[in-house]
Design an enzyme around this catalytic site. Sequence first.
Site, PDB file in Angstrom:
ATOM      1  N   CYS A  30     -21.205  74.679 -16.705  1.00 57.07           N
ATOM      2  CA  CYS A  30     -21.809  74.987 -17.995  1.00 57.07           C
ATOM      3  C   CYS A  30     -23.337  74.926 -17.911  1.00 57.07           C
ATOM      4  O   CYS A  30     -23.947  75.841 -17.373  1.00 57.07           O
ATOM      5  CB  CYS A  30     -21.236  74.074 -19.079  1.00 57.07           C
ATOM      6  SG  CYS A  30     -21.350  74.831 -20.696  1.00 57.07           S
ATOM      7  N   GLY A  72     -24.859  73.422 -15.843  1.00 58.34           N
ATOM      8  CA  GLY A  72     -25.048  73.526 -14.390  1.00 58.34           C
ATOM      9  C   GLY A  72     -25.136  74.983 -13.954  1.00 58.34           C
ATOM     10  O   GLY A  72     -25.926  75.333 -13.077  1.00 58.34           O
ATOM     11  N   HIS A  92     -15.667  74.649 -18.518  1.00 57.51           N
ATOM     12  CA  HIS A  92     -15.514  73.282 -18.001  1.00 57.51           C
ATOM     13  C   HIS A  92     -14.182  73.150 -17.255  1.00 57.51           C
ATOM     14  O   HIS A  92     -13.175  72.776 -17.851  1.00 57.51           O
ATOM     15  CB  HIS A  92     -15.546  72.287 -19.160  1.00 57.51           C
ATOM     16  CG  HIS A  92     -16.889  72.155 -19.780  1.00 57.51           C
ATOM     17  ND1 HIS A  92     -17.805  71.219 -19.369  1.00 57.51           N
ATOM     18  CD2 HIS A  92     -17.479  72.854 -20.763  1.00 57.51           C
ATOM     19  CE1 HIS A  92     -18.906  71.342 -20.089  1.00 57.51           C
ATOM     20  NE2 HIS A  92     -18.733  72.327 -20.941  1.00 57.51           N
ATOM     21  N   GLU A 138     -13.217  70.903 -15.361  1.00 56.18           N
ATOM     22  CA  GLU A 138     -12.743  69.513 -15.264  1.00 56.18           C
ATOM     23  C   GLU A 138     -11.656  69.190 -16.289  1.00 56.18           C
ATOM     24  O   GLU A 138     -10.825  68.311 -16.057  1.00 56.18           O
ATOM     25  CB  GLU A 138     -13.911  68.524 -15.403  1.00 56.18           C
ATOM     26  CG  GLU A 138     -14.572  68.432 -16.775  1.00 56.18           C
ATOM     27  CD  GLU A 138     -15.706  69.432 -16.991  1.00 56.18           C
ATOM     28  OE1 GLU A 138     -15.708  70.501 -16.345  1.00 56.18           O
ATOM     29  OE2 GLU A 138     -16.587  69.157 -17.828  1.00 56.18           O
TER      30      GLU A 138
END
Length: 534
Positions: free
Chosen positions: A377, A379, A503, A505
């Site tokens: 994101c 990042g 995301h 994760e």
Amino acid sequence: MTKYIFTTGGNLSSLGKGIASATIGRLLKSRGLKVTVLKMDPYLNVDAGTMNPFQHGEVFVTDDGAETDLDLGHYERFIDINLSEVNNVTTGKVYDRVLRNEREGKYLGACVQVIPHFTNELKACIRNAARASRAEVCIVEIGGTVGDIEGAPFYEAIRQFRNEVGRDNALFIHLSLVPTLTTAGEVKTKLTQHTVKELRGIGIQPDIILCRAKAPLEDDIKGKISLFCDVPVECVISAPDVNDLYQIPVNFEKEGITEIILDKLSLITDENDMSEWTEMLKRQENPRGKCTIGICGKYFFKDAYMSVMEALKHGGIAHRVGVDIKLIDTETSALKNQLKKLDGILVPGGFGYRGIEGKIKAIQFARENGVPFLGICLGLQSAVIEFARNKCGLAAANSTEFDDKTPHPVIDMMLEQRDIKDKGGTMRLGLYPAELKAGSLAAKLYKAKKIQERHRHRFEVNLKHHKILQQNGLVISGLSPDGKLAEIVEYPDHPYFIAAQFHPEFKSRPTRPHPLFAGLVGAAFEHAKDKKKD
Ligand code: GLN
């Protein structure tokens, strides 16, 4: 008929109530039961979306775009289920409903009160969560600790709820701390006695007491708790400290908690299959090597990056590699020295300018030195800024989030976000599809052409700059179906350089590691081996 398990906590926060609830969910799932979990948070925020990660840890996002408490992440990872907006309620959300009902005249002139109107809504939320997933067992975790003023209506609601569904259909599990006094080396039960007394004072007698302690409890301690708290001794369960969270289901199973729950709720099942979990544990506990990955961010509070850290662990499980995670402060003057020690660099999501220039430096370091990199994101947005500045000759490139006068707004606010005034629940949230470019690293990792991932952002790569980025070698390997929004970018002239606008994760599970994290850990492990050779 759905069965209900209520988990409450005593003494202090962070005892691991969320993990305990998730563990119980996993154990019941391994007995073939369909499980869901509801987190009830007594705070006044309507949802967790507006809360600072410093105070409250990460905001977990579900498929349907609910911004929820991080405990939902534990439930999803342990039980391997997908939750939704109905699985997290807060005082704010429920009051909002009650007040709207009142304005619409739905209470027919009654004086609207905490009991019964607010408590009735809470009970309706519990039924709703169970109904939405057609669960056989609905675990309800009450946030905070017993005795908190704001939690009082929640305990009242679950007390009433048990009476309504009957003793065979609901069960209370209370988590308490059993400390060891370091000076005397003595294990103390008084805290547990007190918190159970408090719970009984509001009409709830726990059926099972989970005891958080350094080590498994001796029989005499269990006997004491059983005597003073009025629970059978086999219902006093040790929850000792562990090296890793994923060992907890195995420990709880050994303590016999699953049989007790099944018995008390009159649940009959022949199934008992923990193999998926124990296989995963075996891989985690027998690594063939390790690597060090830095999360280059701005919070030094592990809860702020909970799902990212868990997903890195999953990447390690995929390769049977131990991952040593370092939280790197991108504002430090010693950034470069710290980066040199890493085998992989991850730049996570975030908001606001603080720490950005250091993130950009970390990404430049990764790109120029062949260090495996994953951006998430913010990042991805930072990676695009770095690439524009250092590879496209746009030295003043920036995101309009940080500099609204930049001559090169390579990251800009999405059009549909521009007129939004309310901060809560208004970002681009939840699952959106992306189409992957054939032959790209993304397509290889996912082994798919089309993916669905969870989002939480207001900014995007400016469509006007796609061309110049691509001309200089950045590959936009994931795009929204209309071709306008860059979902994944990668830099092919590198062992592993990839960033996502979403995301990943949130969808990673210990039993199903996410490909982008597995890819990062795999590449970081290779990088660590190469570094050793040098
Ligand atoms: N602040 C950025 C945005 O709103 C990134 C958000 C994030 O990293 N979750 O788009």
